[in-house]
Design a protein around this motif. Sequence first.
Motif, short mmCIF file in Angstrom:
data_model
loop_
_atom_site.label_atom_id
_atom_site.label_comp_id
_atom_site.label_asym_id
_atom_site.label_seq_id
_atom_site.Cartn_x
_atom_site.Cartn_y
_atom_site.Cartn_z
N TYR A 163 0.84 -1.22 0.00
CA TYR A 163 0.00 0.00 0.00
C TYR A 163 0.86 1.25 0.00
N ALA A 164 1.89 1.28 0.85
CA ALA A 164 2.73 2.47 0.98
C ALA A 164 3.47 2.78 -0.32
N VAL A 165 3.97 1.72 -0.97
CA VAL A 165 4.76 1.93 -2.19
C VAL A 165 3.89 2.43 -3.34
N THR A 166 2.68 1.91 -3.44
CA THR A 166 1.86 2.19 -4.62
C THR A 166 0.84 3.31 -4.43
N TYR A 167 0.65 3.76 -3.19
CA TYR A 167 -0.44 4.71 -2.94
C TYR A 167 -0.20 6.09 -3.58
N ILE A 168 1.06 6.54 -3.57
CA ILE A 168 1.33 7.88 -4.09
C ILE A 168 0.92 7.98 -5.55
N PHE A 169 1.42 7.05 -6.38
CA PHE A 169 1.02 7.12 -7.79
C PHE A 169 -0.44 6.73 -7.95
N GLY A 170 -0.94 5.89 -7.05
CA GLY A 170 -2.36 5.56 -7.10
C GLY A 170 -3.24 6.79 -6.95
N GLN A 469 6.96 6.81 4.43
CA GLN A 469 6.89 5.35 4.34
C GLN A 469 7.09 4.88 2.90
N ALA A 470 6.52 5.63 1.93
CA ALA A 470 6.66 5.23 0.53
C ALA A 470 8.11 5.28 0.08
N ILE A 471 8.83 6.35 0.43
CA ILE A 471 10.24 6.47 0.02
C ILE A 471 11.07 5.36 0.65
N ASP A 472 10.86 5.08 1.93
CA ASP A 472 11.63 4.04 2.62
C ASP A 472 11.40 2.67 2.00
N THR A 473 10.16 2.34 1.71
CA THR A 473 9.87 1.02 1.16
C THR A 473 10.34 0.88 -0.28
N ILE A 474 10.34 1.98 -1.04
CA ILE A 474 10.90 1.92 -2.39
C ILE A 474 12.39 1.59 -2.32
N LYS A 475 13.09 2.22 -1.37
CA LYS A 475 14.52 1.94 -1.21
C LYS A 475 14.74 0.47 -0.82
N GLU A 476 13.85 -0.05 0.00
CA GLU A 476 14.03 -1.41 0.51
C GLU A 476 13.64 -2.48 -0.49
N HIS A 477 12.58 -2.27 -1.23
CA HIS A 477 12.04 -3.32 -2.08
C HIS A 477 12.27 -3.06 -3.57
N GLY A 478 12.94 -1.98 -3.91
CA GLY A 478 13.20 -1.73 -5.32
C GLY A 478 11.99 -1.12 -6.01
N LEU A 479 12.08 -1.06 -7.36
CA LEU A 479 11.08 -0.34 -8.14
C LEU A 479 10.02 -1.26 -8.74
N THR A 480 10.20 -2.57 -8.62
CA THR A 480 9.25 -3.49 -9.26
C THR A 480 7.82 -3.26 -8.77
N LEU A 481 7.66 -3.20 -7.45
CA LEU A 481 6.33 -3.01 -6.88
C LEU A 481 5.76 -1.65 -7.28
N LEU A 482 6.63 -0.65 -7.35
CA LEU A 482 6.18 0.68 -7.75
C LEU A 482 5.63 0.65 -9.18
N PHE A 483 6.34 -0.03 -10.09
CA PHE A 483 5.89 -0.10 -11.48
C PHE A 483 4.61 -0.94 -11.61
N LEU A 484 4.52 -1.99 -10.80
CA LEU A 484 3.27 -2.76 -10.81
C LEU A 484 2.10 -1.89 -10.35
N GLY A 485 2.35 -1.08 -9.33
CA GLY A 485 1.30 -0.17 -8.87
C GLY A 485 0.88 0.81 -9.95
N MET A 486 1.85 1.31 -10.71
CA MET A 486 1.53 2.22 -11.81
C MET A 486 0.66 1.54 -12.85
N ALA A 487 0.98 0.27 -13.15
CA ALA A 487 0.17 -0.47 -14.11
C ALA A 487 -1.24 -0.69 -13.60
N VAL A 488 -1.36 -1.06 -12.31
CA VAL A 488 -2.69 -1.28 -11.72
C VAL A 488 -3.50 0.02 -11.69
N THR A 489 -2.80 1.12 -11.57
CA THR A 489 -3.48 2.41 -11.55
C THR A 489 -3.95 2.83 -12.94
#
Length: 567
Positions: A163-170, A469-489
């Motif tokens: 949720y934290a990683v994908t919410y901003i672009f969501g 929280q979003a910035i921290d989790t992006i650093k920890e888990h990479g960009l894959t989840l972020l890009f998936l969130g963008m696609a879902v959005t």
Amino acid sequence: MSIIENLFAISPYIALFITLALGYLIGKITIGRFVLGGVAGTLIMGVLIGQFGVQIDPGVKTIFFALFIYAVGYQGGPQFFSALNRRTINILLSAVVMTVTGLLCVLAAAMMFDLDSGTAAGLAAGGLTQSAIIGTAGDAISQLGNVTEEAKQMMQTNVAVGYAVTYIFGSLGPILMVSWLIPTFMKWDIREEAIKLAEKLSSGKPELAPGQFNALTDLVSRAYKVDSNSRLIGKNTQEVNAELLDIAIEMIERDGQAIEADKSVSICADDVIIITGRREAITQLVGVNSQEVSLPTGTTLIEENRQLIAKDAKLIGKTLAQLKATANSDVIRGVYITDVVRGGTSLVITPDLTINKDDIIQLTGSAKDINRVEKNIGKRLGSAFATDYVLFGLGMVVGLLIGLISFEIAGIPVTIGSGAGCLISGLFVGWLRSRKPQMASLPLGASNFLRDFGLAVFVGIVGLQAGPQAIDTIKEHGLTLLFLGMAVTIIPQIISFFISYYVLKIKNPIEALACVSGGRSANPAFAALLEKAGNATPVFAFTVTYAIANVLLTLWGPIIVGIISTQ
């Protein structure tokens, strides 16, 4: 940095107002036809300033969003209920398309990238901006069988991470889609389309932008010289005015001297008569060949427009001609009718127009004459600048109470929420105001302020809370989840828009864009659309789709957990 962090810790609202100021400042940036807008700008600045660890009570966000959505409902209430018809089915289907497409995108991403149930549910919650999924998914995870407690805890943590990683672009993605990308692709001017829709909903009455006015006003004052063949010669002003509906002779000038209209004064040839009223009616009275003259500089004629609510039982069902005859029975200069408003819409004034209870009838004339007839018509409409705080307060209370309602669908708890509750309450109070104009006054300036400021605070706090929280989790888990969130959005919005526009035939640009934002319960996107539209035309389509989306998206949490856990 420590100085700024300490300052924001002592007074976090300083950070909030800095976010608002800078957000709306960068929102003015224009690149070609692209304008970021204050809503998107505030969200971005909130994320950046949120890196200082700003802590604001979540209740502040809740109450300001409630104020925003209540004002939106209030302004759109009359149009919403009048627009309910069979066409609503297509708008409902648009929301179903959006939510189902979103679910399929999440499931596809989970299967392709081997996401666990918690991460997939978090992806849905953030990418589709439905926070309720966190709760329903977490509850479903806790009830999974053949899964260790450690694994359950890990999956529930992953819900929050996703949720934290994908919410901003969501939140940001739908803003860009409805306020820039789709309109640019379709070559739509949102403000122009909103004006067209507003005119259509108001039966062709033009909508004016701030600072604009209709130079061809209906109400005018004209001076004419009476020729020797005029049918008015020999009549006094009261006799002439008694025959007129929406104009009146207010003054006579004879031999260069102004004569106050009086029963004892008869009209003579070469008199100059000053007539006030509706333009077309004046021409009918004096004839097209009458000689119009100019009045001496400094000539004044003080009159008043007064709106009265039709309450007298003796007048209900009577025509305007009958009302005028009654109104002018005991006045000297004459009182005339310049507007009739029913259900928030101005009607065409004709002698045979029948008066309904609670119609707003605008009389024009001298204050003295209007005072004489007011009691025979009804109650004076209150000030256009005063707020009815009684019904405003009760409306907010009812909205918040509705938001507490919970129910179950297939064993899944669903809560309406304060946002939806205050939207429902605002719609009803706005509709009530159009039907009972003496009640629930909330001036346009006041409702616009509640709407715009409530929105600004809500979006600013969303950014401040989600940023760190979003910035921290992006650093920890990479960009894959972020890009998936963008696609879902993005993908569900594109698919839903084209199906809504070309298959469901939702062809009006404003309604189509409102369906996109409402179908994924994207409040910031709806706010951005309202900002671009400049009026309440998106409210109807958004409200219908928002209600469906809130329920369906909430249900997706346990469905995602159930499907992925069986893979």
